[in-house]
Design a protein around this motif. Structure first.
Motif, PDB file in Angstrom:
ATOM      1  N   CYS A   1      -0.228  -2.163   3.023  1.00  0.00           N
ATOM      2  CA  CYS A   1      -1.626  -2.629   3.018  1.00  0.00           C
ATOM      3  C   CYS A   1      -2.577  -1.509   2.592  1.00  0.00           C
ATOM      4  O   CYS A   1      -3.556  -1.761   1.871  1.00  0.00           O
TER       5      CYS A   1
ATOM      6  N   PHE B   1      -5.146  -1.554  -0.885  1.00  0.00           N
ATOM      7  CA  PHE B   1      -6.555  -1.177  -0.988  1.00  0.00           C
ATOM      8  C   PHE B   1      -6.726   0.114  -1.785  1.00  0.00           C
ATOM      9  O   PHE B   1      -7.748   0.296  -2.453  1.00  0.00           O
TER      10      PHE B   1
ATOM     11  N   LEU C   1      -6.875  -1.119  -5.268  1.00  0.00           N
ATOM     12  CA  LEU C   1      -8.077  -1.912  -5.545  1.00  0.00           C
ATOM     13  C   LEU C   1      -9.310  -1.030  -5.725  1.00  0.00           C
ATOM     14  O   LEU C   1     -10.165  -1.298  -6.576  1.00  0.00           O
ATOM     15  N   VAL C   2      -9.424  -0.005  -4.921  1.00  0.00           N
ATOM     16  CA  VAL C   2     -10.613   0.856  -4.954  1.00  0.00           C
ATOM     17  C   VAL C   2     -10.511   1.905  -6.058  1.00  0.00           C
ATOM     18  O   VAL C   2     -11.530   2.379  -6.570  1.00  0.00           O
TER      19      VAL C   2
ATOM     20  N   THR D   1      -5.804   9.785  -0.089  1.00  0.00           N
ATOM     21  CA  THR D   1      -4.977   8.593   0.093  1.00  0.00           C
ATOM     22  C   THR D   1      -3.509   8.917  -0.107  1.00  0.00           C
ATOM     23  O   THR D   1      -2.640   8.401   0.614  1.00  0.00           O
TER      24      THR D   1
ATOM     25  N   LEU E   1      -4.038  -5.479   6.886  1.00  0.00           N
ATOM     26  CA  LEU E   1      -4.885  -5.327   5.703  1.00  0.00           C
ATOM     27  C   LEU E   1      -6.197  -4.660   6.088  1.00  0.00           C
ATOM     28  O   LEU E   1      -6.721  -3.811   5.351  1.00  0.00           O
TER      29      LEU E   1
ATOM     30  N   SER F   1      -7.453  -1.000   4.822  1.00  0.00           N
ATOM     31  CA  SER F   1      -8.739  -0.768   4.166  1.00  0.00           C
ATOM     32  C   SER F   1      -9.480   0.418   4.775  1.00  0.00           C
ATOM     33  O   SER F   1     -10.299   1.052   4.101  1.00  0.00           O
TER      34      SER F   1
ATOM     35  N   ALA G   1      -9.129   3.577   2.750  1.00  0.00           N
ATOM     36  CA  ALA G   1     -10.000   3.718   1.582  1.00  0.00           C
ATOM     37  C   ALA G   1     -11.380   4.228   1.982  1.00  0.00           C
ATOM     38  O   ALA G   1     -11.958   5.091   1.297  1.00  0.00           O
TER      39      ALA G   1
ATOM     40  N   TRP H   1     -16.529  -2.672   0.292  1.00  0.00           N
ATOM     41  CA  TRP H   1     -15.225  -2.478   0.941  1.00  0.00           C
ATOM     42  C   TRP H   1     -15.391  -2.301   2.444  1.00  0.00           C
ATOM     43  O   TRP H   1     -14.513  -2.716   3.219  1.00  0.00           O
TER      44      TRP H   1
ATOM     45  N   SER I   1     -13.569  -4.608   5.115  1.00  0.00           N
ATOM     46  CA  SER I   1     -12.796  -4.007   6.200  1.00  0.00           C
ATOM     47  C   SER I   1     -13.221  -4.559   7.545  1.00  0.00           C
ATOM     48  O   SER I   1     -12.388  -4.949   8.383  1.00  0.00           O
TER      49      SER I   1
END
Length: 795
Positions: A113, A117, A120-121, A136, A189, A193, A196, A220, A224
């Motif tokens: 998960c 993210f 995605l970010v 990250t 999830l 998030s 991120a 985001w 979240s």
């Protein structure tokens, strides 16, 4: 332990396990490479190289998940983790849910998960991409390293060969519910998030650019908050439908591990509003962006370290020691590194913070108060959930903080927080006098009082008066008892005030932007949700009793009559049938409904049989009737004491005579059996019986004997001095302890959850913005008429 054989597992299964183990190591290596490239590589190609290594690492962790899913779907029990969390006959959804039902799989789900993210970010990270990737990657590389020790691909080995059990242990009974399929992925999830948000906050601190990250992180952060909040509610629904204690929430430490990040992210998104609108709170928001992740990291340590093993209903087992050291190292590096960096930047940049102060009541002041109250609620809850750890470190047995303790402390934060949520939408960014602000909120306040009055009349003079308990008292600090009705009405009144006030503002701003209504919808959802929790807990009625064949019981305003079972007590689908009648109704022959609480016995891990039960919930428009069973007990006579030669008449036909004691084994040694020779006379038939007591490790174990078809004779003790024994008779008909709850307004919990989630989706869509391609392009933070209206406010 399930039966086993030594048949060789198929080569594809072993290959899949090898691929999974290899991908774990490759993933850890790729994320390490991504981190090192982002930090140390030459500037001309480091960002691209680090990003590609990061993407490859994310693909690797997805591959690990796919490999484990393949083993679960195909019931490959030669793998220890699959064997412990799967069994033949499981539906496909439960085979998949087995992936995350244990320690190793939940870490993998967290990593997957976070990687989702992370990807995605990544394209939207802009000038923060280099350090976003580094942070990250450091986290995901640590997760992969933990999975190298807490590996879900370990084989069951015996004498150097893979051991292939014919069946697995299976999911724990409390996990065999549809919520296990949807709740963990949803809330993880949300947890993913948080990584991120933390990475963006750290990147902004490193490059000392505190402005351009706001439009990037804001949607985001809303996503979240929405996901963690939705996951929290799903967990409450799961507990309500499975655990049998009649509530959605008990302030269990594992529940609190999710609650603390949620309130902190809620504070964060409100802090971002101030920065986007007024250019303030820059350093504060950087701290708020990182703290939810750090709080969850600490909570993960609590739930995985073993400190809560005996204190929480759903904590995880103790981790592998090397994996635990990695987790502690990750938590220490992330926490000390982030807080240290933030401290340095605070002292470097605090002089650059805007100095202008607005006099009077203003929206910034309300946001400041709200964020402080949310943070205080998170800190108080974190202290409460840490108590078992403090007790364990001091050498005492860990124990959780009881529910009533939270209820005595948190309302002093809750009430002012709800008042802030209600009044803040009416405040202007520019200063307002108290009278002006009060006049704007006056209509909403009057409507609230009116609605609360109607609600009280409804509680007193409608059928709800027989469902809700309006006579309870509430314990305040210093053991002070106060009437529960006014206190519950105060708490619900604040929720109602939030609902009305935000509804009024929605109407006022409806023409400006439909998507811009998301924040108001979320506030209304939270208010409805909390009102439902307060009413269902504060006004619930519950009573215990027992039912047995031929003997109905009156509990609350119902008559309960046992009507058999659907199956054997070893069948996990078995339900006990209980007809529920209205005790005050005119038709005593027609039941209101048939309650079907579940009950069966399982033997987990080869130990003793353990009862598993789950409640029956009959849902009505305004309340639930909640029926839960406790483990059944046989009907037992009073205890009789017989000396050698003593006789006892059972009925007209049967009598018993005590002949003397027996012993098998050495006195005081586990496994030794003491018995009583009992002569049974049934008419002309004479037989000898021998009930026994065995010395077990956990205490005496009884071995009763049958006395005809309807009775059992059980020996409960003996006196070696005079040779006497103590016995009881048990009937086959079982006594079922039952607890019945009337839970008013539980539908509000579901309605509030849906409304809150819808508001979060609308707010996230509304805050989508294009990220500027270069640092020279300006960032527009407020673009719509609704936004401008929220800044300037109407006078």
């Amino acid at each position: 332990m399930p039966h086993t054989d030594f048949a060789s597992p198929p080569s594809w299964s072993l290959l899949t396990g090898d691929i999974g183990r290899g991908l774990v190591l490759l993933t850890a290596t790729l994320f390490a490479a991504s981190f090192l490239l982002a930090v140390f590589a030459p500037a001309r190609w480091r960002e691209k190289a680090a990003s590609w290594a990061f993407v490859a690492g994310c693909a690797g962790i997805f591959g690990v998940f796919a490999a484990l899913a393949t083993l679960f779907v195909n019931d490959r029990f030669e793998f220890s983790y699959v064997w412990a969390h799967a069994e033949h006959g499981n539906a496909l959804q439960y085979r998949i849910a087995g992936i995350w039902s244990g320690q190793e799989g939940s870490f993998l789900l967290w990593g997957v998960c976070a990687a989702v993210f992370g990807l995605l970010v990544l394209p939207k990270a802009g000038v923060y991409k280099r350090w976003y990737v580094a942070v990250t990657s450091l986290f995901l590389g640590s997760i992969a390293s933990i999975l190298a020790y807490e590996s879900p691909f370990k084989l069951n080995m015996l004498e150097g060969r893979p051991l292939v059990p014919l069946n697995g242990v299976g999911l724990a009974p409390t996990l065999q519910n549809y919520w296990v399929v949807i709740h963990p992925p949803t809330i993880f999830l949300g947890f993913g998030s948080l990584t991120a948000l933390f990475a963006l906050a750290t990147a902004a601190l490193i490059i000392r650019d505190y402005d351009k990250w706001v439009p990037i992180v804001r949607p985001w952060a809303i996503v979240s908050t929405t996901l963690v909040g939705l996951g929290l509610c799903m967990g409450g629904f799961w507990a309500y439908e499975t655990l049998g204690w009649g509530g959605f929430w008990m302030w269990d430490p594992v529940e609190n591990v999710s609650f603390v990040p949620w309130v902190l992210t809620a504070g964060f998104i409100h802090g971002l509003i101030v920065q986007a609108s007024r250019g303030k709170w820059k350093l504060t928001n950087l701290a708020l962006g990182g703290l939810p992740f750090l709080a969850f990291l600490y909570g993960t340590f609590l739930t995985r370290s073993g400190f809560l093993a005996d204190a929480s209903v759903h904590s995880f087992a103790e981790m592998d020691r090397s994996a635990l050291k990695l987790l502690i190292g990750l938590m220490s590096v992330m926490t000390l590194g982030f807080l240290g960096l933030w401290g340095v930047r605070y002292f470097q940049d605090k002089r650059n913070a805007p100095e202008d102060e607005v006099k009077g009541f203003n929206r910034e002041g309300f946001y400041r108060t709200g964020v402080l109250l949310l943070s205080a609620m998170g800190v108080a809850t974190m202290i409460g959930m840490s108590v078992p750890l403090f007790m364990a470190l001091s050498g005492r047995k860990p124990a959780v903080v009881e529910e009533h303790t939270y209820h005595m402390v948190l309302p002093y934060i809750f009430v002012p927080l709800m008042l802030v949520m209600a009044v803040a939408p009416f405040a202007a960014w520019k200063g307002m006098k108290a009278r002006e602000l009060a006049s704007r909120a006056y209509t909403a306040f009057c409507v609230t009082i009116g609605l609360l009055g109607f609600a009280l009349i409804g509680l007193k003079f409608t059928p709800m008066a027989g469902i809700a308990d309006l006579t309870k008292s509430v314990t305040f600090p210093m053991n002070m008892q106060v009437p529960g009705l006014p206190w519950v009405l105060i708490l619900v009144g604040t929720c109602l005030f939030v609902l009305v006030a935000n509804g009024v503002r929605m109407v006022e701003l409806a023409r400006a932007s439909k998507l811009g209504m998301g924040s108001f919808v979320s506030h209304i959802g939270v208010a409805v949700l909390l009102a439902g929790l307060i009413l269902s807990r504060g006004f619930e009625r519950h009573e215990q009793g027992v039912v047995m064949e031929g003997h109905p019981a009156r509990i609350l305003d119902y008559v309960l009559m046992l009507d058999g079972r659907t199956s054997d007590l070893t069948d996990k689908e078995n339900k006990v049938l209980i007809k529920v009648f209205d005790a005050k109704g005119k038709d005593a022959t027609k039941p209101l409904f048939v309650a079907k609480p579940g009950l069966y016995y399982t033997q987990m891990g080869g130990g003793e049989l353990t009862p598993v039960q789950w409640p029956s919930i009959q849902r009505y428009a305004a309340h639930d009737v909640y029926v839960t069973l406790y483990p059944p007990q046989p009907q037992t006579s009073r205890e009789f004491s017989l000396k050698k030669g003593g006789e006892l008449t059972i009925d007209n036909k049967r009598k018993i005579k005590y002949l003397g004691m027996t012993r098998e084994g050495e006195a005081g040694v586990t496994g030794t059996k003491f018995g009583a020779r009992i002569e049974l006379t049934d008419g002309e038939n004479v037989t000898e019986l021998q009930p026994q007591m065995e010395l077990g490790e956990g205490g005496p174990i009884n071995h009763p004997v049958g006395v005809g078809q309807d009775l059992r004779l059980k020996m409960t003790g003996m006196d070696a001095a005079d040779g006497s024994v103590r016995i009881v008779f048990e009937q086959d008909a079982m006594i079922y302890p039952v607890e019945v709850f009337n839970k008013p307004f539980t539908g509000l919990v579901w309605l509030g959850t849906g409304t809150m989630t819808l508001g979060g989706i609308l707010a996230a869509l509304y805050r989508r913005q294009r990220v500027p391609k270069t640092a020279a392009q300006p960032v527009r933070t407020e673009t719509s008429p609704a936004s401008r209206e929220l800044i300037t406010t109407r006078t």
